[in-house]
Design a protein around this motif. Structure first.
Motif, PDB file in Angstrom:
ATOM      1  N   UNK A 160       7.304 -13.293  -9.254  1.00 49.80           N
ATOM      2  CA  UNK A 160       6.321 -12.728 -10.444  1.00 49.80           C
ATOM      3  C   UNK A 160       5.420 -11.633 -10.137  1.00 49.80           C
ATOM      4  N   UNK A 161       5.465 -10.937  -8.966  1.00 54.09           N
ATOM      5  CA  UNK A 161       4.374  -9.998  -9.054  1.00 54.09           C
ATOM      6  C   UNK A 161       5.050  -8.799  -8.542  1.00 54.09           C
ATOM      7  N   UNK A 162       5.194  -7.819  -9.497  1.00 50.99           N
ATOM      8  CA  UNK A 162       5.900  -6.474  -9.438  1.00 50.99           C
ATOM      9  C   UNK A 162       5.218  -5.690  -8.347  1.00 50.99           C
ATOM     10  N   UNK A 163       4.077  -5.933  -8.032  1.00 51.70           N
ATOM     11  CA  UNK A 163       3.360  -4.986  -6.959  1.00 51.70           C
ATOM     12  C   UNK A 163       3.439  -5.800  -5.700  1.00 51.70           C
ATOM     13  N   UNK A 164       4.222  -6.784  -5.456  1.00 53.92           N
ATOM     14  CA  UNK A 164       4.461  -7.496  -4.135  1.00 53.92           C
ATOM     15  C   UNK A 164       4.764  -6.605  -2.868  1.00 53.92           C
ATOM     16  N   UNK A 165       4.193  -7.145  -1.848  1.00 51.81           N
ATOM     17  CA  UNK A 165       4.740  -6.374  -0.532  1.00 51.81           C
ATOM     18  C   UNK A 165       6.167  -6.162  -0.538  1.00 51.81           C
ATOM     19  N   UNK A 166       6.955  -6.943  -1.290  1.00 55.57           N
ATOM     20  CA  UNK A 166       8.468  -7.016  -1.280  1.00 55.57           C
ATOM     21  C   UNK A 166       8.888  -5.951  -2.196  1.00 55.57           C
ATOM     22  N   UNK A 167       8.188  -5.249  -2.871  1.00 55.97           N
ATOM     23  CA  UNK A 167       8.645  -4.353  -4.087  1.00 55.97           C
ATOM     24  C   UNK A 167       8.048  -3.050  -3.854  1.00 55.97           C
ATOM     25  N   UNK A 168       7.521  -2.778  -2.993  1.00 56.24           N
ATOM     26  CA  UNK A 168       7.018  -1.118  -3.182  1.00 56.24           C
ATOM     27  C   UNK A 168       8.026  -0.117  -3.255  1.00 56.24           C
ATOM     28  N   UNK A 169       9.076  -0.210  -2.785  1.00 56.67           N
ATOM     29  CA  UNK A 169      10.195   0.773  -2.805  1.00 56.67           C
ATOM     30  C   UNK A 169      11.075   0.906  -4.247  1.00 56.67           C
ATOM     31  N   UNK A 212      12.934  11.573  -3.397  1.00 57.32           N
ATOM     32  CA  UNK A 212      14.034  12.435  -3.677  1.00 57.32           C
ATOM     33  C   UNK A 212      15.223  11.824  -2.805  1.00 57.32           C
ATOM     34  N   UNK A 213      14.939  10.994  -1.586  1.00 57.16           N
ATOM     35  CA  UNK A 213      16.007  10.432  -0.791  1.00 57.16           C
ATOM     36  C   UNK A 213      15.279   9.347  -0.193  1.00 57.16           C
ATOM     37  N   UNK A 214      15.782   8.181  -0.054  1.00 59.41           N
ATOM     38  CA  UNK A 214      15.176   7.042   0.727  1.00 59.41           C
ATOM     39  C   UNK A 214      16.274   6.471   1.653  1.00 59.41           C
ATOM     40  N   UNK A 215      15.922   6.466   2.952  1.00 59.07           N
ATOM     41  CA  UNK A 215      16.819   6.049   3.995  1.00 59.07           C
ATOM     42  C   UNK A 215      16.012   4.911   4.751  1.00 59.07           C
ATOM     43  N   UNK A 243       0.870  -1.108   0.143  1.00 61.49           N
ATOM     44  CA  UNK A 243      -0.062   0.007   0.027  1.00 61.49           C
ATOM     45  C   UNK A 243       0.915   1.228   0.055  1.00 61.49           C
ATOM     46  N   UNK A 244       2.002   1.152   0.346  1.00 62.06           N
ATOM     47  CA  UNK A 244       2.874   2.310   0.241  1.00 62.06           C
ATOM     48  C   UNK A 244       3.134   2.806  -0.971  1.00 62.06           C
ATOM     49  N   UNK A 245       3.234   2.198  -1.695  1.00 63.46           N
ATOM     50  CA  UNK A 245       3.208   2.955  -3.335  1.00 63.46           C
ATOM     51  C   UNK A 245       2.266   3.740  -3.776  1.00 63.46           C
ATOM     52  N   UNK A 246       0.822   3.391  -3.445  1.00 64.21           N
ATOM     53  CA  UNK A 246      -0.146   4.345  -3.800  1.00 64.21           C
ATOM     54  C   UNK A 246      -0.028   5.509  -2.991  1.00 64.21           C
TER      55      UNK A 246
END
Length: 276
Positions: free
Chosen positions: A129-138, A148-151, A97-100
């Protein structure tokens, strides 16, 4: 009092891997937040409802099956909150959910500075195989130019692929070996804070689907947050799985984070308004 915090529940785990259950997280956090077991004071001395306005918008009626439709619903809820000059606080739900959420906030503010607490970097190009996985949002956030910056703080599962992804995107991962809260920089605004509860050690937060030993303490997380003085424009607290919780301790911890983040948001907004 005009509400400064807009609480939004996101009951979805459609993009979870291994085990579902985080769709039940928002209700569990909300129950702990409003329970008479505790109160609505914060460590700063400010109180929810007295000093800090908070409007609980309830849970969105997500499909938990159609990611595109749910993303649109999340984006609209965030836009509605910002239109009221409120800070959206999202209760997940899985970390997808962090992506949207960030996409909607970045549409208003431009690229954000993001402080991310997690055991996992969530930078997979895709997972199973899921680009919207909860392992992929960042990965999706960085590709879209929303940061701008991800820490990242608390990471202790960095495999080769995610290390390459971190290098590719210029992600700053704070080492946990010999960690102290002062290792984490104070970021400029606009600041978004994302907390995956498995970033905290499972001795304090057992109610997660992917527990990983050797994590942060709640006190360390709060110390890092206290160092942030920039305007907070959004927050999410995700990945509570009530099926795995013990005596509701993880839900109670998450409710504590809601209160303290509301306090930090209020203080930072007041400070920055006076100095603008």
């Amino acid at each position: 009092m005009h509400p400064a915090i807009h609480l939004i529940g996101l009951p979805t785990d459609q993009n979870s891997s291994f085990e579902r259950g985080s769709a039940l997280g928002p209700a569990a956090i909300r129950q702990a937040l409003w329970s008479d077991r505790g109160n609505l004071s914060t460590e700063s001395g400010l109180e929810i409802g007295q000093d800090i306005g908070l409007f609980d918008a309830g849970d969105l009626p997500l499909t938990n099956a159609d990611c595109t439709a749910d993303d649109a619903m999340i984006a609209q809820a965030v836009a509605d909150a910002m239109a009221k000059n409120c800070v959206p606080f999202a209760l997940g739900g899985d970390h997808a959910v962090t992506f949207p959420l960030i996409a909607a906030i970045a549409a208003k503010y431009g690229p954000l500075n993001i402080l991310h607490f997690d055991a996992h970097p969530d930078l997979y190009d895709d997972f199973e195989g899921n680009p919207r996985s909860h392992a992929s949002p960042f990965a999706r956030i960085m590709e879209a130019g929303h940061a701008r910056r991800l820490v990242q703080v608390g990471i202790r599962t960095l495999n080769r692929h995610c290390r390459e992804q971190a290098d590719r995107f210029g992600v700053e991962i704070i080492p946990l070996a010999d960690f102290t809260p002062t290792d984490v920089p104070a970021l400029e605004g606009p600041l978004y804070i994302s907390i995956d509860l498995d970033g905290i050690d499972p001795s304090e937060a057992p109610g997660v689907s992917h527990p990983e030993p050797g994590g942060l303490t709640l006190r360390e997380v709060l110390a890092v947050l206290r160092r942030q003085t920039a305007q907070i424009v959004g927050v999410d607290i995700v990945e509570l799985n009530p099926h795995r919780d013990v005596n509701d301790v993880t839900a109670i911890l998450a409710a504590k984070l809601v209160r303290e983040l509301a306090s930090f948001s209020h203080v930072n907004k007041t400070h920055n308004s006076r100095n603008s």
